[in-house]
Design an enzyme around this catalytic site. Structure first.
Site, mmCIF file in Angstrom:
data_model
loop_
_atom_site.group_PDB
_atom_site.id
_atom_site.type_symbol
_atom_site.label_atom_id
_atom_site.label_comp_id
_atom_site.label_asym_id
_atom_site.label_seq_id
_atom_site.Cartn_x
_atom_site.Cartn_y
_atom_site.Cartn_z
ATOM 1 N N HIS A 93 47.539 -30.011 -0.497
ATOM 2 C CA HIS A 93 48.897 -30.091 0.048
ATOM 3 C C HIS A 93 49.431 -31.523 -0.118
ATOM 4 O O HIS A 93 50.622 -31.725 -0.316
ATOM 5 C CB HIS A 93 48.838 -29.720 1.534
ATOM 6 C CG HIS A 93 50.119 -29.240 2.105
ATOM 7 N ND1 HIS A 93 50.854 -28.226 1.557
ATOM 8 C CD2 HIS A 93 50.823 -29.635 3.203
ATOM 9 C CE1 HIS A 93 51.940 -28.018 2.277
ATOM 10 N NE2 HIS A 93 51.942 -28.867 3.285
ATOM 11 N N ARG A 132 47.876 -50.052 7.572
ATOM 12 C CA ARG A 132 49.194 -50.414 7.032
ATOM 13 C C ARG A 132 50.299 -50.250 8.077
ATOM 14 O O ARG A 132 51.457 -50.569 7.816
ATOM 15 C CB ARG A 132 49.515 -49.542 5.817
ATOM 16 C CG ARG A 132 48.635 -49.824 4.603
ATOM 17 C CD ARG A 132 48.637 -48.626 3.640
ATOM 18 N NE ARG A 132 47.881 -48.830 2.426
ATOM 19 C CZ ARG A 132 46.554 -48.875 2.322
ATOM 20 N NH1 ARG A 132 45.809 -48.774 3.409
ATOM 21 N NH2 ARG A 132 45.966 -49.040 1.157
#
Ligand code: INI
Length: 158
Positions: A93, A132
């Protein structure tokens, strides 16, 4: 010869739309807070009653381009920021969602003429995404800077 560059001092004249995905919101909420911190410290009113900034939440990154398109087409915003986190895990996905959101955001930007900042993290693991989004640095801050630069640059260009 003319040289054009965006400035970071024109926040007062910018209207900004943000589209943020709820999927992986442990990450995307942190991206949003880093982004708003950047915009606020550069002079954008990010308060609840702000008329300079609107935030739209979508279910996942796949839905980002549609809402970014609506915001860009409204004429209300000089720049749109998209925030999402697509994490590979074990699912194919991932590739579908990444392809759709990246191509979709680029198409909205080019089609509308409104800069749309691509703030969708694509990582192999949740750990990498969190690094991040604040553990090491917060890329939400960088996306805010890029929005200010592009909003300003597009105003400066003929
Ligand atoms: N959406 C994301 O934003 N990140 C993901 O990692 C993710 N994964 O892995 O499935 C994801 N899927 C949901 C997708 O964006 C749509 O919301 C959903 O398919 C409904 O259209």
């Amino acid at each position: 010869m003319a040289t054009f560059e965006g400035r970071f001092t024109e926040a007062a004249s910018l209207q900004i739309g943000v589209v943020v995905a709820r999927f992986n919101d442990l990450v995307t909420a942190k991206l949003l807070s880093g982004c708003l911190d950047c915009l606020s410290r550069h002079g954008i009113d990010t308060g609840e009653a702000s008329s300079q900034l609107d935030v739209a939440w979508v279910p996942g990154s796949f839905e980002i381009p549609l809402v970014a398109q609506r915001m860009a087409a409204s004429g209300r915003y000089q720049v749109v920021i998209t925030l999402g986190a697509v994490i590979r895990g074990d699912t194919p996905h991932f590739d579908v969602v990444v392809a759709e959101v990246s191509k979709g955001v680029a198409a909205v930007s080019r089609g509308s003429g409104v800069p749309v900042i691509f703030g969708v993290l694509t990582t192999d693991t949740m750990q990498q995404a969190l690094e991040r989004a604040g553990i090491k640095s917060n890329l939400g801050w960088s996306y805010g800077m890029q929005a200010l630069e592009m909003g300003s640059l597009m105003k400066a260009l003929p």
